[in-house]
Design a protein around this motif. Structure first.
Motif, PDB file in Angstrom:
ATOM      1  N   PHE A   1       3.009  -8.911  -3.175  1.00 22.98           N
ATOM      2  CA  PHE A   1       2.500 -10.007  -4.001  1.00 22.98           C
ATOM      3  C   PHE A   1       1.319  -9.528  -4.851  1.00 22.98           C
ATOM      4  O   PHE A   1       1.268  -9.739  -6.064  1.00 22.98           O
ATOM      5  CB  PHE A   1       2.087 -11.197  -3.127  1.00 22.98           C
ATOM      6  CG  PHE A   1       1.306 -12.218  -3.902  1.00 22.98           C
ATOM      7  CD1 PHE A   1       1.932 -12.999  -4.859  1.00 22.98           C
ATOM      8  CD2 PHE A   1      -0.066 -12.357  -3.726  1.00 22.98           C
ATOM      9  CE1 PHE A   1       1.211 -13.911  -5.618  1.00 22.98           C
ATOM     10  CE2 PHE A   1      -0.792 -13.265  -4.474  1.00 22.98           C
ATOM     11  CZ  PHE A   1      -0.156 -14.049  -5.425  1.00 22.98           C
ATOM     12  N   ARG A   2       0.383  -8.829  -4.193  1.00 26.97           N
ATOM     13  CA  ARG A   2      -0.801  -8.363  -4.920  1.00 26.97           C
ATOM     14  C   ARG A   2      -0.424  -7.320  -5.971  1.00 26.97           C
ATOM     15  O   ARG A   2      -1.004  -7.283  -7.059  1.00 26.97           O
ATOM     16  CB  ARG A   2      -1.806  -7.758  -3.944  1.00 26.97           C
ATOM     17  CG  ARG A   2      -2.543  -8.787  -3.118  1.00 26.97           C
ATOM     18  CD  ARG A   2      -3.258  -8.103  -1.972  1.00 26.97           C
ATOM     19  NE  ARG A   2      -4.208  -8.980  -1.336  1.00 26.97           N
ATOM     20  CZ  ARG A   2      -5.475  -9.117  -1.716  1.00 26.97           C
ATOM     21  NH1 ARG A   2      -5.955  -8.439  -2.726  1.00 26.97           N
ATOM     22  NH2 ARG A   2      -6.282  -9.935  -1.088  1.00 26.97           N
ATOM     23  N   THR A   3       0.548  -6.477  -5.640  1.00 27.90           N
ATOM     24  CA  THR A   3       0.951  -5.435  -6.590  1.00 27.90           C
ATOM     25  C   THR A   3       1.581  -6.067  -7.835  1.00 27.90           C
ATOM     26  O   THR A   3       1.262  -5.692  -8.972  1.00 27.90           O
ATOM     27  CB  THR A   3       1.935  -4.450  -5.922  1.00 27.90           C
ATOM     28  OG1 THR A   3       1.300  -3.896  -4.774  1.00 27.90           O
ATOM     29  CG2 THR A   3       2.344  -3.334  -6.865  1.00 27.90           C
ATOM     30  N   SER A   4       2.464  -7.050  -7.602  1.00 26.32           N
ATOM     31  CA  SER A   4       3.091  -7.728  -8.759  1.00 26.32           C
ATOM     32  C   SER A   4       2.026  -8.395  -9.612  1.00 26.32           C
ATOM     33  O   SER A   4       2.077  -8.352 -10.854  1.00 26.32           O
ATOM     34  CB  SER A   4       4.075  -8.800  -8.285  1.00 26.32           C
ATOM     35  OG  SER A   4       5.038  -8.220  -7.497  1.00 26.32           O
ATOM     36  N   GLN A   5       1.053  -8.999  -8.938  1.00 20.44           N
ATOM     37  CA  GLN A   5      -0.051  -9.657  -9.647  1.00 20.44           C
ATOM     38  C   GLN A   5      -0.825  -8.616 -10.485  1.00 20.44           C
ATOM     39  O   GLN A   5      -1.148  -8.859 -11.650  1.00 20.44           O
ATOM     40  CB  GLN A   5      -0.960 -10.259  -8.576  1.00 20.44           C
ATOM     41  CG  GLN A   5      -2.002 -11.207  -9.038  1.00 20.44           C
ATOM     42  CD  GLN A   5      -2.878 -11.627  -7.838  1.00 20.44           C
ATOM     43  OE1 GLN A   5      -3.253 -10.804  -6.998  1.00 20.44           O
ATOM     44  NE2 GLN A   5      -3.177 -12.912  -7.775  1.00 20.44           N
ATOM     45  N   SER A   6      -1.075  -7.461  -9.894  1.00 23.37           N
ATOM     46  CA  SER A   6      -1.828  -6.416 -10.609  1.00 23.37           C
ATOM     47  C   SER A   6      -1.080  -5.954 -11.859  1.00 23.37           C
ATOM     48  O   SER A   6      -1.680  -5.753 -12.924  1.00 23.37           O
ATOM     49  CB  SER A   6      -2.073  -5.205  -9.704  1.00 23.37           C
ATOM     50  OG  SER A   6      -3.067  -5.503  -8.760  1.00 23.37           O
ATOM     51  N   PHE A   7       0.252  -5.758 -11.726  1.00 24.24           N
ATOM     52  CA  PHE A   7       1.023  -5.304 -12.893  1.00 24.24           C
ATOM     53  C   PHE A   7       1.037  -6.379 -13.971  1.00 24.24           C
ATOM     54  O   PHE A   7       0.981  -6.081 -15.163  1.00 24.24           O
ATOM     55  CB  PHE A   7       2.451  -4.903 -12.480  1.00 24.24           C
ATOM     56  CG  PHE A   7       2.531  -3.491 -11.974  1.00 24.24           C
ATOM     57  CD1 PHE A   7       2.223  -3.181 -10.659  1.00 24.24           C
ATOM     58  CD2 PHE A   7       2.870  -2.441 -12.814  1.00 24.24           C
ATOM     59  CE1 PHE A   7       2.264  -1.874 -10.183  1.00 24.24           C
ATOM     60  CE2 PHE A   7       2.915  -1.129 -12.364  1.00 24.24           C
ATOM     61  CZ  PHE A   7       2.612  -0.854 -11.040  1.00 24.24           C
ATOM     62  N   ARG A   8       1.114  -7.626 -13.544  1.00 20.34           N
ATOM     63  CA  ARG A   8       1.120  -8.723 -14.517  1.00 20.34           C
ATOM     64  C   ARG A   8      -0.223  -8.778 -15.275  1.00 20.34           C
ATOM     65  O   ARG A   8      -0.244  -8.849 -16.512  1.00 20.34           O
ATOM     66  CB  ARG A   8       1.354 -10.033 -13.751  1.00 20.34           C
ATOM     67  CG  ARG A   8       1.360 -11.255 -14.626  1.00 20.34           C
ATOM     68  CD  ARG A   8       0.225 -12.199 -14.312  1.00 20.34           C
ATOM     69  NE  ARG A   8       0.166 -13.226 -15.327  1.00 20.34           N
ATOM     70  CZ  ARG A   8       0.755 -14.393 -15.232  1.00 20.34           C
ATOM     71  NH1 ARG A   8       1.424 -14.718 -14.160  1.00 20.34           N
ATOM     72  NH2 ARG A   8       0.651 -15.249 -16.218  1.00 20.34           N
ATOM     73  N   ILE A   9      -1.321  -8.686 -14.521  1.00 22.12           N
ATOM     74  CA  ILE A   9      -2.639  -8.773 -15.172  1.00 22.12           C
ATOM     75  C   ILE A   9      -2.849  -7.558 -16.080  1.00 22.12           C
ATOM     76  O   ILE A   9      -3.367  -7.676 -17.200  1.00 22.12           O
ATOM     77  CB  ILE A   9      -3.761  -8.894 -14.123  1.00 22.12           C
ATOM     78  CG1 ILE A   9      -3.604 -10.200 -13.340  1.00 22.12           C
ATOM     79  CG2 ILE A   9      -5.141  -8.831 -14.771  1.00 22.12           C
ATOM     80  CD1 ILE A   9      -4.497 -10.309 -12.106  1.00 22.12           C
ATOM     81  N   ALA A  10      -2.405  -6.383 -15.613  1.00 23.31           N
ATOM     82  CA  ALA A  10      -2.565  -5.171 -16.434  1.00 23.31           C
ATOM     83  C   ALA A  10      -1.790  -5.311 -17.740  1.00 23.31           C
ATOM     84  O   ALA A  10      -2.274  -4.911 -18.819  1.00 23.31           O
ATOM     85  CB  ALA A  10      -2.094  -3.946 -15.661  1.00 23.31           C
ATOM     86  N   ALA A  11      -0.575  -5.883 -17.661  1.00 21.33           N
ATOM     87  CA  ALA A  11       0.232  -6.075 -18.885  1.00 21.33           C
ATOM     88  C   ALA A  11      -0.520  -6.999 -19.848  1.00 21.33           C
ATOM     89  O   ALA A  11      -0.619  -6.722 -21.054  1.00 21.33           O
ATOM     90  CB  ALA A  11       1.600  -6.651 -18.526  1.00 21.33           C
ATOM     91  N   GLU A  12      -1.069  -8.091 -19.314  1.00 19.76           N
ATOM     92  CA  GLU A  12      -1.789  -9.032 -20.182  1.00 19.76           C
ATOM     93  C   GLU A  12      -3.052  -8.393 -20.759  1.00 19.76           C
ATOM     94  O   GLU A  12      -3.352  -8.569 -21.943  1.00 19.76           O
ATOM     95  CB  GLU A  12      -2.113 -10.308 -19.407  1.00 19.76           C
ATOM     96  CG  GLU A  12      -0.868 -11.153 -19.203  1.00 19.76           C
ATOM     97  CD  GLU A  12      -1.132 -12.417 -18.401  1.00 19.76           C
ATOM     98  OE1 GLU A  12      -0.535 -13.451 -18.724  1.00 19.76           O
ATOM     99  OE2 GLU A  12      -1.925 -12.373 -17.446  1.00 19.76           O
ATOM    100  N   ARG A  13      -3.753  -7.636 -19.922  1.00 24.88           N
ATOM    101  CA  ARG A  13      -4.962  -6.969 -20.439  1.00 24.88           C
ATOM    102  C   ARG A  13      -4.619  -6.010 -21.579  1.00 24.88           C
ATOM    103  O   ARG A  13      -5.417  -5.803 -22.483  1.00 24.88           O
ATOM    104  CB  ARG A  13      -5.650  -6.180 -19.324  1.00 24.88           C
ATOM    105  CG  ARG A  13      -6.472  -7.043 -18.408  1.00 24.88           C
ATOM    106  CD  ARG A  13      -7.209  -6.174 -17.408  1.00 24.88           C
ATOM    107  NE  ARG A  13      -7.876  -6.980 -16.410  1.00 24.88           N
ATOM    108  CZ  ARG A  13      -8.399  -6.500 -15.302  1.00 24.88           C
ATOM    109  NH1 ARG A  13      -8.343  -5.206 -15.031  1.00 24.88           N
ATOM    110  NH2 ARG A  13      -9.002  -7.297 -14.444  1.00 24.88           N
ATOM    111  N   ALA A  14      -3.428  -5.406 -21.485  1.00 24.06           N
ATOM    112  CA  ALA A  14      -3.026  -4.447 -22.535  1.00 24.06           C
ATOM    113  C   ALA A  14      -2.586  -5.158 -23.811  1.00 24.06           C
ATOM    114  O   ALA A  14      -2.351  -4.514 -24.836  1.00 24.06           O
ATOM    115  CB  ALA A  14      -1.895  -3.555 -22.015  1.00 24.06           C
ATOM    116  N   GLY A  15      -2.402  -6.481 -23.725  1.00 19.75           N
ATOM    117  CA  GLY A  15      -2.055  -7.238 -24.934  1.00 19.75           C
ATOM    118  C   GLY A  15      -0.662  -7.828 -24.926  1.00 19.75           C
ATOM    119  O   GLY A  15      -0.216  -8.424 -25.915  1.00 19.75           O
TER     120      GLY A  15
END
Ligand SMILES: Cc1cc2nc3c(=O)[nH]c(=O)nc-3n(C[C@H](O)[C@H](O)[C@H](O)COP(=O)(O)OP(=O)(O)OC[C@H]3O[C@@H](n4cnc5c(N)ncnc54)[C@H](O)[C@@H]3O)c2cc1C
Length: 382
Positions: free
Chosen positions: A155-169
Motif C-alpha cells: 500500500f505504501r509503495t503504491s502510494q509513493s509511486f503515485r505521489i512521485a508521479a504527481e510530483r514529476a508533473g
C-alpha cells in the motif's frame, strides 16, 4: 477537449511508474483510474520483492528491477523511498520438503548458473535452521535461496509511486472509467464515463481488466484473471527475517515491519471483476494456515485478524505482455503479471517510457511481445 501526449489507463504501480518516468522526460501525461490509485493488486499484494524461481524470460527485467529497489531514493526521493518500507537482503527461500524437491532446486540453480546468473543458491537443512530458527526439526531437507530478495509494504509503495508521479508533473484522475477509444490522425480520443480526452499515445496498465481495454481496439488476449488471497495475523514478536514459500504447497509468508505475519501463496478467492472486487474463501485459507503450522508449530495459537483478496491478470505462459499493441500504432500494454508483478514495479515504467520515447528498450523484452497471441487471443507460441 483536454489534450495530453500520453494517457495511461490504470493507476497501479505500473501505471504510476510509467507516469513518473514519462513526466520526468517532459511528456505531458495523464493517468485515468476508475477506482483510487493503488486500490487493486498493487496496493493489496503480499509485498514480495522476489527474483527467486522466476521464469528465465523475466530474469533480466527482475534483476534490473532489483537494482532499482536498492536505489529507491534515486527513483522516488528519500521521503517516498522510506515510505515503501522496503527491506532487502533478508532473502526469499523456497523450502524443499523431500529429495524430489531438493533435486528440483539443484536443477533450477544449475539452469540459472548456465545462463550466467548467480542469484540463486541451494542450501541445506542446517543453513535453513540458521536462517529460520523456529522452523520445525525435520520439516525440510533444504531449499533454494535468493539472498538479496526481500519485501516491501504494497500500500505504501503504491502510494509513493503515485505521489512521485504527481510530483514529476503527471496528472492523475480517479473515479473515472475508460469506456472506449476512437482513432484520430496520429493519436487517440479516450472516452470515459465522464468526458473525452485526446492524446498521441495510450498505455494500457489496467491489471486484471487490461484484456477488456485491449478488446476496445479489437485486440484479443485471454480473459483470465484470479482473486489471490491473503491473511494477516495479530502482531507478534520478531519471529522470522526471510520470506519463505513452499514448492508444492500453497504457502508463502513474511513478517512485516509492524510484527504481523502476512500469509499468501496463491490461495484462490472468488473474483468479481465487474463489481470491482473479490472475496476470500475461509476453508481455503484454513488449508494454508494448516500448512504453515506444519512448518512452524509455535504459530498454532496465533490469531488471524484480517483476510483480503486482490484481482490479478493471469496469462497461460505465466509471463506478462509488455510492449506495443499488435493491431494499432501508438498503443502499448503492460499487464498479465501472473501474481509477481509488484517486484517489477520500479522497472516496467522505464521500459514503456523507452519504447514510447526512443522506440526501443535496452532490456530483452521480446518474450513479452503481444505477438505471441493469435488473432483469437490464444497463445500461439510457448
Ligand atoms: C493478493 C496478491 C498477492 C500478490 N503478491 C505479490 C508479491 O508478493 N510479489 C509480487 O511481485 N507480486 C505480487 N502480486 C502481483 C502484483 O500485485 C501485481 O502483478 C501488480 O500489482 C500489478 O500492477 P498493475 O499496476 O499492473 O495492476 P493493478 O494494481 O491491478 O492496477 C490496475 C488499475 O487499472 C484500473 N483500471 C482497470 N480498468 C480500468 C478502466 N477501464 N478505466 C480506468 N481504470 C481502470 C484498476 O482499477 C486498477 O487500479 C500479488 C497480487 C495479489 C492480488
Amino acid at each position: 477537449m483536454m489534450k495530453y501526449d500520453v494517457i495511461i489507463i490504470g493507476a497501479g504501480i505500473h501505471g504510476c511508474c510509467t507516469g513518473l518516468q514519462l513526466a520526468r522526460r517532459g511528456i505531458k501525461t495523464l493517468i485515468i483510474e476508475k477506482n483510487i490509485a493503488g486500490r487493486h493488486a498493487s496496493g493489496v499484494n503480499a509485498g514480495g520483492v522476489r527474483t527467486l524461481t522466476r521464469s528465465v524470460h523475466e530474469i533480466p527485467l527482475s534483476l534490473a528491477a532489483m537494482d532499482k529497489w536498492y536505489r529507491l531514493d534515486d527513483l522516488l526521493g528519500a521521503d517516498l523511498a522510506e515510505n515503501c518500507q522496503f527491506i532487502g537482503h533478508v532473502g526469499q527461500i523456497a523450502l524443499a520438503e523431500n529429495q524430489a524437491e531438493i533435486d528440483w532446486c539443484e536443477g533450477r540453480a544449475a539452469e540459472t548458473r548456465a545462463l550466467g546468473y548467480d542469484f540463486e543458491e541451494v542450501i541445506d537443512e542446517a543453513e535453513i535452521k540458521r536462517l529460520i530458527p523456529h522452523i520445525a526439526d525435520g520439516s525440510v531437507v533444504g531449499g533454494l535461496i535468493a539472498r538479496k530478495d526481500g519485501h516491501a509494504n504494497p500500500f505504501r509503495t503504491s502510494q509513493s509511486f503515485r505521489i512521485a508521479a504527481e510530483r514529476a508533473g503527471c496528472t492523475i484522475i480517479e473515479g473515472r472509467r475508460v469506456t472506449g477509444f476512437a482513432r484520430k490522425q496520429n493519436g487517440w480520443i479516450v472516452e470515459t464515463d465522464g468526458t473525452q480526452f485526446e492524446c498521441g499515445v495510450v498505455v494500457n496498465t489496467a491489471g486484471a481488466w487490461a484484456w477488456k481495454l485491449a478488446e476496445m481496439i479489437g485486440e484479443k488476449f485471454p480473459n483470465t484473471y484470479e482473486a489471490l488471497s491473503m491473511m494477516v495475523t495479530a502482531r507478534m514478536q520478531k519471529f522470522i527475517d526471510p520470506v519463505v514459500f513452499g514448492l508444492s504447497r500453497a504457502l508463502s509468508f513474511k513478517q512485516s515491519m509492524d510484527g504481523t505475519l502476512v500469509i499468501g501463496g496463491g490461495i484462490l478467492g472468488i473474483p468479481e471483476l465487474d463489481n470491482d472486487t473479490s472475496d476470500t474463501v475461509a476453508e481455503r485459507l484454513a488449508e494454508s494456515a494448516r500448512h504453515i503450522c506444519d512448518f512452524f508449530p509455535l504459530l498454532r495459537q496465533t490469531k488471524i485478524v484480517r483476510t483480503w483478496s486482490g484481482l490479478e491478470a493471469i496469462l497461460p505462459d505465466m509471463i506478462p505482455v509488455i510492449g506495443a499493441s499488435r493491431v494499432e500504432d501508438n498503443f502499448f500494454h503492460a499487464f498479465g503479471f501472473c501474481g509477481h508483478g509488484f517486484q517489477l514495479g520500479p522497472i516496467v515504467g522505464s521500459v514503456l517510457t523507452d519504447l514510447i520515447v526512443e522506440g526501443k528498450s535496452s532490456l530483452p523484452i521480446e518474450s513479452f511481445s503481444a505477438h505471441r497471441f493469435g488473432e483469437d487471443g490464444m497463445l500461439s507460441t510457448v
